[in-house]
Design an enzyme around this catalytic site. Structure first.
Site, PDB file in Angstrom:
ATOM      1  N   ALA A  78       8.476   1.224 -14.058  1.00  0.00           N
ATOM      2  CA  ALA A  78       9.291   0.009 -13.984  1.00  0.00           C
ATOM      3  C   ALA A  78       9.203  -0.823 -15.266  1.00  0.00           C
ATOM      4  CB  ALA A  78       8.898  -0.834 -12.773  1.00  0.00           C
ATOM      5  N   THR A  79       8.090  -0.740 -15.978  1.00  0.00           N
ATOM      6  CA  THR A  79       7.991  -1.473 -17.246  1.00  0.00           C
ATOM      7  C   THR A  79       9.072  -0.991 -18.202  1.00  0.00           C
ATOM      8  OG1 THR A  79       5.614  -1.801 -16.975  1.00  0.00           O
ATOM      9  CG2 THR A  79       6.487  -1.967 -19.220  1.00  0.00           C
ATOM     10  N   GLN A 186       8.746  -3.761  -6.162  1.00  0.00           N
ATOM     11  CA  GLN A 186       8.006  -4.096  -4.933  1.00  0.00           C
ATOM     12  C   GLN A 186       8.903  -4.108  -3.704  1.00  0.00           C
ATOM     13  OE1 GLN A 186       4.790  -4.413  -4.671  1.00  0.00           O
ATOM     14  NE2 GLN A 186       4.130  -4.727  -6.783  1.00  0.00           N
ATOM     15  N   SER A 204       9.642   1.835  -9.525  1.00  0.00           N
ATOM     16  CA  SER A 204       8.400   2.424 -10.029  1.00  0.00           C
ATOM     17  C   SER A 204       7.867   3.457  -9.048  1.00  0.00           C
ATOM     18  CB  SER A 204       7.360   1.318 -10.224  1.00  0.00           C
ATOM     19  OG  SER A 204       6.104   1.889 -10.518  1.00  0.00           O
ATOM     20  N   GLY A 205       7.429   4.610  -9.548  1.00  0.00           N
ATOM     21  CA  GLY A 205       6.905   5.663  -8.672  1.00  0.00           C
ATOM     22  C   GLY A 205       5.619   5.280  -7.970  1.00  0.00           C
ATOM     23  N   CYS A 330      -3.975  -9.266 -12.389  1.00  0.00           N
ATOM     24  CA  CYS A 330      -2.898  -8.718 -13.222  1.00  0.00           C
ATOM     25  C   CYS A 330      -3.355  -8.713 -14.658  1.00  0.00           C
ATOM     26  CB  CYS A 330      -1.579  -9.472 -13.103  1.00  0.00           C
ATOM     27  SG  CYS A 330      -0.492  -8.705 -11.909  1.00  0.00           S
TER      28      CYS A 330
HETATM   29  C1  LIG Z   1       4.129  -2.727 -10.932  1.00  0.00           C
HETATM   30  C2  LIG Z   1       5.314  -3.535 -11.283  1.00  0.00           C
HETATM   31  C3  LIG Z   1       5.992  -3.338 -12.492  1.00  0.00           C
HETATM   32  C4  LIG Z   1       5.531  -2.321 -13.515  1.00  0.00           C
HETATM   33  O1  LIG Z   1       5.711  -1.028 -13.040  1.00  0.00           O
HETATM   34  P1  LIG Z   1       5.066   0.239 -13.800  1.00  0.00           P
HETATM   35  O2  LIG Z   1       5.725   1.397 -13.149  1.00  0.00           O
HETATM   36  O3  LIG Z   1       3.596   0.160 -13.542  1.00  0.00           O
HETATM   37  O4  LIG Z   1       5.406   0.114 -15.236  1.00  0.00           O
HETATM   38  C5  LIG Z   1       7.088  -4.109 -12.747  1.00  0.00           C
HETATM   39  N1  LIG Z   1       7.520  -5.031 -11.866  1.00  0.00           N
HETATM   40  C6  LIG Z   1       6.902  -5.255 -10.693  1.00  0.00           C
HETATM   41  C7  LIG Z   1       7.435  -6.276  -9.760  1.00  0.00           C
HETATM   42  C8  LIG Z   1       5.786  -4.519 -10.372  1.00  0.00           C
HETATM   43  O5  LIG Z   1       5.159  -4.750  -9.213  1.00  0.00           O
END
Ligand SMILES: *Cc1c(COP(=O)(O)O)cnc(C)c1O
Length: 389
Positions: A78-79, A186, A204-205, A330
């Site tokens: 997700a990053t 989330q 995100s996986g 975090c």
């Molecule tokens: C964990 C998270 C991310 C980052 O996701 P990654 O896959 O670890 O890079 C981004 N946004 C939210 C809301 C998250 O909970």
């Protein structure tokens, strides 16, 4: 019957989730047997890998109700998805305007991607959130104008679990012709998310019982949303995300999405019961404990509590066998209180006294019972020692 003793209780499902064994099982053949390059489709090994990747793409698309699997791009998480969506759209649509709108409670990777754009000359507006942890729609309505390229607001907050009003935000964006991106890391697999409401969506996986190191970005095809890539190469993933796809990780993400789709509703009901039991035990046994974030508009698996008079870190030190997260987590090496709690106007001392307790797929009733007793004991002990209590 002899009671099974509990060794460690994992209650930090917002930080990461264990990989579901069914996911790992589907991934395994793609490491050593069907190891072909999914982009080398002029032979059978490449074709097998490609088939697996395309099946996974469809599984992701189905979970978020996307019209076309081609709208799903695989990323490293997700990053990366958030950075690609925000920086990619801003740079592609530069002619249109220079305004990017987000909220003050976004994940760091969204806020920092916006900060990077600010240094390039974009105007960044961060919309405040109300005390209940829901975005201030009136401020948003005022801020979105014809020069706004993109609005980025998360679907569910990772610290307090509040669900944002995606339909309302979508309408505001559409009425002004602004693109709408949501960080749904989330939300997917926990609540119904609907790609028809947005233009871009990050997944995100490892937040949905898939492997770490893989994610997806939904990029609308009709009407087509364009992005400038973050880096360059072979032009895979519709020319936007170069690099050989990690077949096993894509397969894992796809399977994780499929399982989530089938189990989401029963899981939501089960987690709601566990959450209610947990909260009842805490509130029945302790005074001056506060739930952070709206009581109703939240996912059941994310419980954020403030325990007046003591530090969250202190509670954690008192129960090393319970894995939760404190308000300064975090960026756990900083002892700054959480910016999310600050933005919802939680008193500074209460922000320091907060714990995030995350329940998920493998959380059992016994664990919830045990962890809540441990928390009550530790809080009572710390309060008894506290001179200010
Ligand atoms: C964990 C998270 C991310 C980052 O996701 P990654 O896959 O670890 O890079 C981004 N946004 C939210 C809301 C998250 O909970």
């Amino acid at each position: 019957m002899k009671k099974k003793t509990i060794d460690v209780v994992y209650m930090d499902y917002q930080a990461t989730t264990p990989c579901d064994k069914r996911v790992l099982e589907d991934m395994t053949p793609y490491f050593c047997e069907d190891f072909g390059n999914p982009h080398s489709i002029n032979h059978v090994m490449g074709l097998r890998a490609k088939e697996a990747v395309e099946k996974a793409r469809k599984q992701v698309a189905d979970l978020i109700n996307a019209d076309d699997p081609r709208e799903i791009l695989f990323t490293s998480g997700a990053t990366e998805s958030n950075n690609l969506a925000i920086q990619g759209a801003a740079r592609f649509y530069r002619e249109k305007g220079n305004k990017i709108i987000t909220s003050v409670m976004e994940h760091k990777c969204v806020l920092e991607a916006c900060r990077a754009l600010e240094r390039e000359g974009f105007e960044i507006v961060a919309i405040p959130v109300l005390r209940n942890g829901i975005i201030d729609l009136q401020s948003l309505e005022k801020a979105v104008d014809e020069r706004t390229i993109l609005v980025s607001v998360m679907s569910v907050n990772n610290e307090i679990g509040t669900i944002q009003p995606i339909d309302e935000i979508s309408e505001i964006c559409r009425s002004r012709g602004a693109l709408f991106h949501t960080d749904a890391a989330q939300a997917v697999g926990k609540i119904k998310v609907d790609a028809s409401r947005v233009d871009l969506m990050s997944i995100s996986g490892h937040k949905i019982y898939g492997p770490k190191g893989v994610g997806a970005l939904y990029v609308r095809l009709k009407p087509r949303v364009r992005l400038k890539p973050l880096f360059f190469g072979g032009g895979q993933e519709r020319g936007v995300r170069s690099g050989t796809l990690a077949t096993p990780l894509c397969v894992g993400l796809g399977k994780a999405c499929e399982i989530a789709r089938f189990e989401m509703e029963t899981e939501r009901i089960r987690l709601t019961e566990l959450k209610n039991y947990f909260l009842k035990k805490i509130f029945d046994s302790l005074d001056k404990v506060y739930l952070n974030g709206d009581e109703n508009r939240r996912i059941p698996g994310c419980i954020n509590l403030s325990f007046d008079g003591i530090e969250g870190e202190g509670i954690m030190l008192g129960m090393p066998d319970i894995c939760v997260s404190s308000g300064s987590a975090c960026t756990s090496d900083s002892l700054e209180p959480s910016y999310v709690l600050r933005e919802i106007s939680i008193r500074e001392d209460l922000a320091h006294s907060s714990l995030r307790i995350g329940l998920g797929r493998f959380t059992t009733f016994e664990e919830v019972d045990y962890a809540s007793s441990r928390i009550v004991d530790v809080v009572n002990r710390l309060r008894a020692m506290s001179p200010i209590w």
